[in-house]
Write an enzyme that holds these catalytic residues in place. Structure first.
Site, PDB file in Angstrom:
ATOM      1  N   HIS A   1      53.088 -80.681  37.563  1.00 15.58           N
ATOM      2  CA  HIS A   1      54.723 -81.445  37.216  1.00 15.58           C
ATOM      3  C   HIS A   1      54.197 -82.784  38.765  1.00 15.58           C
ATOM      4  O   HIS A   1      53.886 -82.951  40.126  1.00 15.58           O
ATOM      5  CB  HIS A   1      55.654 -81.507  38.184  1.00 15.58           C
ATOM      6  CG  HIS A   1      57.036 -82.575  38.056  1.00 15.58           C
ATOM      7  ND1 HIS A   1      57.770 -82.779  39.178  1.00 15.58           N
ATOM      8  CD2 HIS A   1      57.255 -83.227  37.863  1.00 15.58           C
ATOM      9  CE1 HIS A   1      57.980 -83.772  39.895  1.00 15.58           C
ATOM     10  NE2 HIS A   1      58.371 -83.771  38.536  1.00 15.58           N
TER      11      HIS A   1
ATOM     12  N   VAL B   1      56.028 -90.721  40.417  1.00 18.23           N
ATOM     13  CA  VAL B   1      56.154 -91.581  41.221  1.00 18.23           C
ATOM     14  C   VAL B   1      57.098 -92.422  40.565  1.00 18.23           C
ATOM     15  O   VAL B   1      56.752 -93.357  39.438  1.00 18.23           O
ATOM     16  CB  VAL B   1      54.654 -92.721  41.725  1.00 18.23           C
ATOM     17  CG1 VAL B   1      54.064 -91.267  42.214  1.00 18.23           C
ATOM     18  CG2 VAL B   1      53.602 -92.281  40.408  1.00 18.23           C
TER      19      VAL B   1
ATOM     20  N   GLY C   1      69.269 -91.734  28.628  1.00 21.15           N
ATOM     21  CA  GLY C   1      67.834 -92.192  29.107  1.00 21.15           C
ATOM     22  C   GLY C   1      67.422 -91.152  27.543  1.00 21.15           C
ATOM     23  O   GLY C   1      67.770 -90.878  27.086  1.00 21.15           O
TER      24      GLY C   1
END
Length: 307
Positions: free
Chosen positions: A113, A116, A266
């Site tokens: 995984h 950033v 989301g």
């Protein structure tokens, strides 16, 4: 999080380029290009903005590989983002980042995984507040010490130019973050994790985020190239599916990014692309003493100094 001078356009350009570079490298390694799914939020939805998901399923090397870029804005930070910063609760926000999870087919090749990201919290009449976060961590099914050392050394090399105190600080943060409290075990062999980072100001913080993102392929691809063709059988695949169950548990119960995405409205398909394609659970299963499976628990699923 006090310096309010920042350049979102530069961060966006870097993140989009990073996604493309990683997707191209993974597609070349697998022999299958990653599909592209570009998306945009509708005018009636809670979030504004959009993104791009690069996805590979059923590949030669990767059973599932997902790399998501998103740049979204909302009217109020979700609880997962403001819990540690109550003074920011209720602020508008913009969040942009790249997040990936790769699930290789071969059980000897570890799941990885990397993420950033940058967040900006806004309030009319006040200066915006920004911060960076991210990191990478490795989750083996069968542990190899040279893989763990290589991964951690690459993480350390990415951080050392910004201060030799950062790797041990971010490593410990990773060990503590990727921990399944209800199982009393780490998710994997760790790596680095950081959040709420803006101490040196925008330029230096952005440079650090880029160093972490740029280090990912160097940290992971040599491991894949060593392990992806090792022979395996049904026993290894069964254990892989069992260990993937732990990955599901962490992501749905503890992971801040998953919770942020779901709490903020989301895109569900992009948020849950981190899920493994196959996972299982067994009641009170224990590894055979002295086996390679037992060694994962005794030698790798405990915090260690790898470099």
């Amino acid at each position: 999080m006090t310096d309010s001078t920042y350049d979102v356009a530069r961060v966006r350009t870097y993140l989009q380029g990073l996604q493309t570079r990683i997707a191209d490298a993974l597609g070349a390694l697998d022999g299958t290009p990653l599909a592209t799914d570009t998306w945009q939020r509708g005018p009636a939805e809670r979030l504004r903005g959009g993104g791009c998901t690069r996805i590979l399923e059923g590949g030669r090397v990767f059973e599932r590989a997902g790399i998501g870029f998103s740049d979204v804005a909302g009217d109020a930070l979700p609880p997962s983002a403001s819990a540690a910063r109550p003074q920011l609760a209720g602020r508008g926000f913009e969040a942009l980042g790249v997040s990936l999870v790769l699930h290789p087919r071969n059980p000897y090749c570890p799941t990885v995984h990397m993420n950033v990201r940058m967040l900006i919290a806004t309030k009319p009449g006040e200066a915006p507040v920004f911060w960076f976060g991210g990191g990478m961590d490795l989750t083996p099914v069968y542990g190899f010490e040279d893989d763990a050392r290589h991964f951690h050394q690459t993480c350390k090399d990415a951080l050392d130019p910004f201060g030799i105190e950062l790797y041990p600080r971010f490593k410990q943060w990773c060990d503590e973050y990727f921990f399944l409290k209800h199982r009393n075990e780490t998710r994997g062999i760790g790596g680095i994790f950081f959040d709420d980072f803006s101490e040196p100001g925008f330029e230096r913080s952005f440079d650090l985020m880029q160093s972490v993102g740029d280090a990912f392929l160097h940290a992971y691809l040599p491991i894949v190239e060593r392990r992806a063709e090792l022979p395996y059988g049904e026993r290894e695949r069964d254990f892989q599916a069992y260990r993937r169950g732990r990955y599901v548990e962490f992501n749905l119960v503890f992971d801040r990014g998953t919770l942020f995405g779901l709490q903020s409205g989301g895109r569900t398909e992009s948020i849950l692309m981190s899920m493994p394609p196959v996972a299982n659970w067994r009641y009170n299963w224990q590894p055979e003493p002295g086996s390679a499976e037992a060694r994962l628990y005794s030698d790798f699923l405990v915090p260690r100094d790898w470099v």
